[in-house]
Design a protein around this motif. Structure first.
Motif, PDB file in Angstrom:
ATOM      1  N   TYR A 237       0.773  -1.164  -0.025  1.00  0.00           N
ATOM      2  CA  TYR A 237       0.181   0.104  -0.024  1.00  0.00           C
ATOM      3  C   TYR A 237       0.894   1.162   0.161  1.00  0.00           C
TER       4      TYR A 237
ATOM      5  N   SER B 190       4.186   1.565   3.716  1.00  0.00           N
ATOM      6  CA  SER B 190       4.695   0.591   3.562  1.00  0.00           C
ATOM      7  C   SER B 190       6.179   0.416   3.869  1.00  0.00           C
TER       8      SER B 190
ATOM      9  N   GLY C  58       4.657  -0.357  -4.741  1.00  0.00           N
ATOM     10  CA  GLY C  58       3.187  -0.022  -4.601  1.00  0.00           C
ATOM     11  C   GLY C  58       2.657   1.008  -5.332  1.00  0.00           C
TER      12      GLY C  58
ATOM     13  N   VAL D 231      -0.165   0.468  -8.218  1.00  0.00           N
ATOM     14  CA  VAL D 231      -1.314   1.324  -8.104  1.00  0.00           C
ATOM     15  C   VAL D 231      -1.682   2.267  -9.504  1.00  0.00           C
TER      16      VAL D 231
ATOM     17  N   CYS E   1      -3.588  -4.797  -0.675  1.00  0.00           N
ATOM     18  CA  CYS E   1      -2.411  -4.323  -0.427  1.00  0.00           C
ATOM     19  C   CYS E   1      -1.950  -4.623   1.131  1.00  0.00           C
TER      20      CYS E   1
ATOM     21  N   ALA F  26       0.143  -3.394   4.643  1.00  0.00           N
ATOM     22  CA  ALA F  26       0.550  -2.047   4.913  1.00  0.00           C
ATOM     23  C   ALA F  26       1.209  -2.370   6.458  1.00  0.00           C
TER      24      ALA F  26
ATOM     25  N   CYS G 247      -0.579   3.098  10.009  1.00  0.00           N
ATOM     26  CA  CYS G 247      -1.306   2.645   9.029  1.00  0.00           C
ATOM     27  C   CYS G 247      -2.857   2.419   9.417  1.00  0.00           C
TER      28      CYS G 247
ATOM     29  N   LEU H 296      -5.653   4.450   7.663  1.00  0.00           N
ATOM     30  CA  LEU H 296      -6.618   3.598   6.680  1.00  0.00           C
ATOM     31  C   LEU H 296      -7.599   2.766   7.463  1.00  0.00           C
TER      32      LEU H 296
ATOM     33  N   TRP I 219      -5.339  -4.297   3.057  1.00  0.00           N
ATOM     34  CA  TRP I 219      -6.409  -3.363   2.979  1.00  0.00           C
ATOM     35  C   TRP I 219      -6.536  -3.346   1.263  1.00  0.00           C
TER      36      TRP I 219
ATOM     37  N   TYR J  33      -7.260  -1.568  -1.673  1.00  0.00           N
ATOM     38  CA  TYR J  33      -6.964  -0.348  -2.275  1.00  0.00           C
ATOM     39  C   TYR J  33      -8.195   0.680  -2.427  1.00  0.00           C
TER      40      TYR J  33
END
Ligand SMILES: [Zn+2]
Lengths: 115, 229
Positions: free
Chosen positions: B120, B124, B133, B137, B153, B155, B160, B164, B219, B221
């Motif tokens: 992520y 990361s 990453g 993406v 992802c 992380a 994080c 997130l 996670w 994205y």
């Protein structure tokens, strides 16, 4: 690699003097240092296949050792070197390993480019 | 969480061993499910710092050692398609961003995965993880929404969860524990001290160690145009 024997390492350094050589120089405290301790000021530097000649190279200290290479218009040096070997390609590989076996500094000299 | 059956999985990480700690149980589960898994590893971890004292490797021999470890880990997980992309450790962020994204895009076009797993960006830690990453993406983002593969992802930055939220994908990979431990141990140059520090905790089923091994989290994205209000 073995613990550095100063006189032996000096002889190898001398053998590369006044020749075209490729140089690897690296120092690092690891990419995760700041992750584990946010107050840690992380630094490192790296150069691979610098093409140069040195007129004088010396290994000094009582271990860990310091190596300095005097160029016609400059210098290369590294400190904290503990281990070395001449590998199967005739390259002088020197490294400074901390007690946990992590590389902290490397200085390597070769007549052929590092791959 | 139950495991969703995938058609094809593509795992993209920069370092041999990135797949081992938080993802190898998921990889083994997909393989055991009959899903083909491709693992694209960008570098050989040439800049790894563990050389041992007394040393078992030099700066120059380490890449060859890590290449074999990567092959061993892939074999332990049943990965049939292992790609080594030939970039250099700690230089990924200095590559041309567009070219790197092109490389990821062509890989995705070729493999045509239903699920992509990578790091992520922003969460990361290692610059190579971040750059990988970002490129993944950017490549996945080029694909029209309706045919885009899922992007899960990894992380682990200190912030994080704060930023997130909790991971939305959580697997218990206990059923493939042996394969996961074998993959971790395959990366001997990186993990031998850690494994030694485990002592007999594996045999004695230490709850903390087992929880660390058994739980994997990802996670999904969050595309900027799909962010929850
Ligand atoms: Zn990594």
């Amino acid at each position: 690699m073995e613990p550095i024997l100063q006189a032996d390492a000096q002889a190898v350094i001398d053998s590369f003097a006044n020749e075209d050589v490729y140089l690897h120089l690296e120092t690092t405290n690891g990419a995760y240092a700041t992750h584990f301790d946010e107050s840690f000021f992380s630094v490192g530097a790296y150069i691979r296949n610098a093409f140069l000649q040195y007129e004088l190279g010396k290994i000094v200290g009582t271990g860990p050792f310091r190596v300095g290479l005097k160029l016609s218009i400059g210098w290369v040096y590294a400190e904290g070197l503990t281990h070395y070997e001449v590998d199967e390609k005739g390259r002088l590989l020197m490294a400074g390993l901390d007690p946990a076996g992590k590389l902290a500094v490397a200085l390597q000299i070769s007549k052929t480019p590092f791959e | 969480m139950t495991f969703e059956k995938e058609r094809q999985v593509l795992v993209i990480f920069p370092h041999p061993d990135d797949e081992a700690f938080g993802v190898s149980g998921t990889i083994a589960s997909h393989v055991n499910n009959g899903t083909p898994v491709t693992y694209a590893c960008l570098t050989l971890g040439e800049m790894g710092r563990n050389l041992g004292n007394p040393p078992f490797a030099t700066r120059e021999s380490l890449p060859k050692i890590r290449m074999q470890e990567l092959r061993d880990a892939a074999a332990a997980l049943g990965i049939q398609d292992l790609r080594m992309l030939g970039l250099r450790d700690k230089t990924i962020e200095f590559e041309d961003d567009e070219k790197l994204a092109d490389l990821m895009y062509s890989l995705i076009q070729e493999i045509n995965p239903s699920l992509v797993i990578s790091f992520y960006p922003g969460y990361s830690v290692h610059p190579d993880h971040e750059a990988t990453g970002r490129a993944v993406v950017s490549a996945v983002g080029r694909i029209p929404k309706n045919v885009r593969p899922k992007l899960h992802c990894v992380a682990f930055s200190n912030n994080c969860v704060d930023e997130l939220g909790e991971a939305d994908i959580r697997y218990n990979v206990q059923s493939v524990e042996k394969q996961k431990v074998a993959a971790i141990m395959a990366h001997r140059s990186q993990t031998q001290y850690m494994v030694a520090a485990w002592g007999d905790k594996l045999e004695t089923q230490d709850p903390e160690l087992l929880a660390w091994i058994h739980n994997e989290r990802f996670w999904t994205y969050q595309w900027p145009d799909e962010k929850k209000a």
